[in-house]
Design an enzyme around this catalytic site. Structure first.
Site, PDB file in Angstrom:
ATOM      1  N   GLN A 174      45.278  40.509  33.478  1.00  0.00           N
ATOM      2  CA  GLN A 174      44.329  39.454  33.112  1.00  0.00           C
ATOM      3  C   GLN A 174      44.100  39.362  31.607  1.00  0.00           C
ATOM      4  OE1 GLN A 174      43.345  37.222  35.172  1.00  0.00           O
ATOM      5  NE2 GLN A 174      43.648  38.164  37.186  1.00  0.00           N
ATOM      6  N   CYS A 230      40.882  40.848  45.943  1.00  0.00           N
ATOM      7  CA  CYS A 230      41.685  42.079  45.932  1.00  0.00           C
ATOM      8  C   CYS A 230      40.975  43.199  45.172  1.00  0.00           C
ATOM      9  CB  CYS A 230      43.085  41.863  45.378  1.00  0.00           C
ATOM     10  SG  CYS A 230      44.013  40.661  46.305  1.00  0.00           S
ATOM     11  N   HIS A 242      41.750  46.204  40.479  1.00  0.00           N
ATOM     12  CA  HIS A 242      42.412  45.442  41.539  1.00  0.00           C
ATOM     13  C   HIS A 242      43.035  46.472  42.497  1.00  0.00           C
ATOM     14  CE1 HIS A 242      45.722  42.989  43.238  1.00  0.00           C
ATOM     15  NE2 HIS A 242      45.036  41.927  42.871  1.00  0.00           N
ATOM     16  N   ASP A 258      46.308  48.096  32.933  1.00  0.00           N
ATOM     17  CA  ASP A 258      46.616  46.947  33.776  1.00  0.00           C
ATOM     18  C   ASP A 258      46.188  45.711  32.979  1.00  0.00           C
ATOM     19  OD1 ASP A 258      46.600  44.809  35.462  1.00  0.00           O
ATOM     20  OD2 ASP A 258      45.625  45.835  37.127  1.00  0.00           O
ATOM     21  N   LYS A 318      50.941  34.696  35.828  1.00  0.00           N
ATOM     22  CA  LYS A 318      49.569  34.415  35.364  1.00  0.00           C
ATOM     23  C   LYS A 318      49.576  33.915  33.923  1.00  0.00           C
ATOM     24  CE  LYS A 318      47.489  38.084  38.197  1.00  0.00           C
ATOM     25  NZ  LYS A 318      46.943  37.413  39.362  1.00  0.00           N
TER      26      LYS A 318
HETATM   27  N1  7TS Z   1      45.753  43.621  38.341  1.00  0.00           N
HETATM   28  C1  7TS Z   1      44.863  42.653  38.100  1.00  0.00           C
HETATM   29  C2  7TS Z   1      43.750  42.911  37.121  1.00  0.00           C
HETATM   30  C3  7TS Z   1      44.979  41.422  38.745  1.00  0.00           C
HETATM   31  O1  7TS Z   1      44.083  40.466  38.496  1.00  0.00           O
HETATM   32  C4  7TS Z   1      46.051  41.213  39.646  1.00  0.00           C
HETATM   33  C5  7TS Z   1      46.197  39.936  40.421  1.00  0.00           C
HETATM   34  C6  7TS Z   1      46.967  42.248  39.828  1.00  0.00           C
HETATM   35  C7  7TS Z   1      46.782  43.445  39.179  1.00  0.00           C
HETATM   36  C8  7TS Z   1      48.158  42.094  40.724  1.00  0.00           C
HETATM   37  O2  7TS Z   1      49.043  41.164  40.177  1.00  0.00           O
HETATM   38  P1  7TS Z   1      50.327  40.717  40.991  1.00  0.00           P
HETATM   39  O3  7TS Z   1      50.986  39.712  40.114  1.00  0.00           O
HETATM   40  O4  7TS Z   1      51.143  41.949  41.199  1.00  0.00           O
HETATM   41  O5  7TS Z   1      49.842  40.148  42.287  1.00  0.00           O
HETATM   42  N2  7TS Z   1      44.986  39.260  40.621  1.00  0.00           N
HETATM   43  C9  7TS Z   1      44.792  38.217  41.483  1.00  0.00           C
HETATM   44  C10 7TS Z   1      43.550  37.593  41.580  1.00  0.00           C
HETATM   45  O6  7TS Z   1      42.556  37.895  40.930  1.00  0.00           O
HETATM   46  N3  7TS Z   1      43.634  36.612  42.494  1.00  0.00           N
HETATM   47  O7  7TS Z   1      44.882  36.603  42.994  1.00  0.00           O
HETATM   48  C11 7TS Z   1      45.615  37.606  42.369  1.00  0.00           C
END
Ligand code: 7TS
Length: 423
Positions: free
Chosen positions: A213, A376, A133, A210, A236
């Site tokens: 997910q 992203c 990401h 990371d 999430k």
């Molecule tokens: N890393 C992964 C693997 C992610 O899927 C996401 C967010 C992030 C980091 C960032 O997370 P945040 O909470 O800091 O925003 N992924 C997604 C997505 O797949 N669609 O919207 C956000």
């Protein structure tokens, strides 16, 4: 298998009872019952989490770590209990290893700006994967440029699985950190973190995971993974937005410089200088996100009661069913592993003739929420020679009938476009 017969170790994984906990699932979108297939972006929230927020503001609201009055003591206890729940959930050695942040992105930036800032020098390298990401790419690009260090990538193979055939040459004696996603938010691929950790440690590097997910969907044990840092977001995993976690090994966190400065993160301040508070407070400057931390504790309770093995099993069954159904559509190509056993509940796909945004808009007309775009992960999506893909992602509240609705919705959209005159 019917949607409600999945059995759990300790209790029945009762999909109807689970769905009844999520008020939003009663909503109609364009006169249709909502089919929410966008959990990878953010999950829906059960009433237990929403009530934890309301209860906190109605009954407790006070600042933490500074009061002697009852409300402040209760707020502090609730805030710290939530930390302990998260620590147990990921099998941290001690709760002080759990730092509250705003989200995964902030957790990743914290490590890049503190540990890596202090440990990566000119000529060193940072290794990430081709399926990260943006949050796990851009901080490293920035740091590499600033330090004159090299940013290296582990490639994905043609099945969308991490290619570790070159691991030993890519991770070498100048590698300081390996930062990899546990599960790709585009391909659904699950990466061999323990293997990466093994190689990183063999060359004296650290490994950052990371887990945005993975933590919401499968049992994650930071000790079994042999990780050094691990990041995820509460939103999430049934929790509120605006709160996330950085877990780090105590010995590493202890010697890292602070990220932000201000109240709560200090031990003593004089007009000339300051000393830092103990862990975890050294990394929690200012009034923290107390209500959302407590609600994250409620989310962890909810998942713990279901059992993460059962959550994973439910999603594996949904994913296998969805892959079978989606792959039966001739017009659709699925990105990532075709074998559903090698992936989590995230399925990105490209339609031969319908643009993902058109597909997403047409599905919304039928009450079905999917994500469309680059997710992203622009470099990864572009490596498939497209700029956007459609993505369906699943969670504890999804059913096989909702997957049928998605597949019928795609077919319906195809029929609609085939009737449109071509200009
Ligand atoms: N890393 C992964 C693997 C992610 O899927 C996401 C967010 C992030 C980091 C960032 O997370 P945040 O909470 O800091 O925003 N992924 C997604 C997505 O797949 N669609 O919207 C956000």
């Amino acid at each position: 298998m019917s949607d409600s017969t999945l059995t759990a170790g300790s209790r029945v994984f009762d999909i109807d009872a689970i769905r009844a906990d999520f008020p939003i699932l009663q909503r109609k979108i364009n006169d249709q019952t909502l089919v929410y297939l966008d959990t990878a972006a953010t999950s829906q929230k059960p009433k237990q989490v929403i009530e934890a927020l309301t209860n906190y503001y109605e009954q407790t609201n006070a600042n933490v770590h500074r009061g002697v009055h009852t409300l402040s003591i209760e707020a502090t206890d609730g805030y710290e209990l939530a930390r302990t729940k998260v620590a147990k959930f990921i099998n941290a050695v001690r709760p002080e290893e759990v730092i509250w942040t705003r989200n995964t992105s902030e957790s990743l930036n914290l490590v890049a700006a503190t540990w890596a800032e202090a440990n990566v020098g000119e000529g060193d390298n940072i290794v990430i994967t081709a399926m990260e990401h943006h949050s796990n790419i851009v901080p490293w690009q920035h740091l590499a440029e600033k330090k004159n260090a090299e940013l290296r990538y582990l490639a994905a193979d043609e099945d969308g699985l991490l290619d570790i055939s070159e691991l030993d040459s890519i991770v070498d004696s100048r590698t300081k950190i390996v930062a990899a996603t546990h599960m790709s938010n585009v391909l659904g691929s699950i990466n061999p973190i323990a293997e990466l950790a093994n190689r990183a440690h063999a060359v004296g590097a650290v490994i950052l995971v990371d887990a945005a997910q993975s933590v919401p969907h499968m049992p994650v044990d930071v000790q079994a993974l042999d990780a050094d840092f691990l990041c995820f977001s509460a939103h999430k995993m049934l929790g509120p937005t605006g709160i996330g976690v950085l877990w780090g090994r105590y010995e590493l966190l202890e010697v890292m410089p602070p990220y932000m400065f201000g109240g709560d993160m200090i031990l003593e301040v004089t007009y000339e200088n300051a000393t830092w508070n103990d862990l975890p407070y050294k990394f929690e400057a200012g009034t923290p996100n107390i209500a959302d931390a407590i609600a994250t504790g409620a989310a962890v309770d909810y998942l713990t009661e279901l059992g993460m093995d059962n959550v994973w099993q439910h999603e594996q069954e949904l994913t296998a069913y969805a892959m079978e159904q989606i792959l039966s559509l001739d017009s659709v190509k699925v990105l990532g592993p075709q074998d559903s056993a090698l992936r989590g509940g995230v399925i990105s796909f490209i339609h031969g003739t319908i643009h993902p945004h058109d597909l997403g808009t047409a599905l919304d007309q039928q009450g079905i929420a999917i994500r469309t775009g680059h997710h992203c992960a622009m470099p990864l999506v572009r490596s498939f020679d497209v700029v956007a893909a459609a993505r369906a992602s699943f969670y504890i509240y999804n059913t096989k009938s909702e997957i049928d609705a998605l597949v019928n919705g795609i077919s319906e959209t195809e029929r609609y476009f085939s009737r449109c005159p071509v200009a």
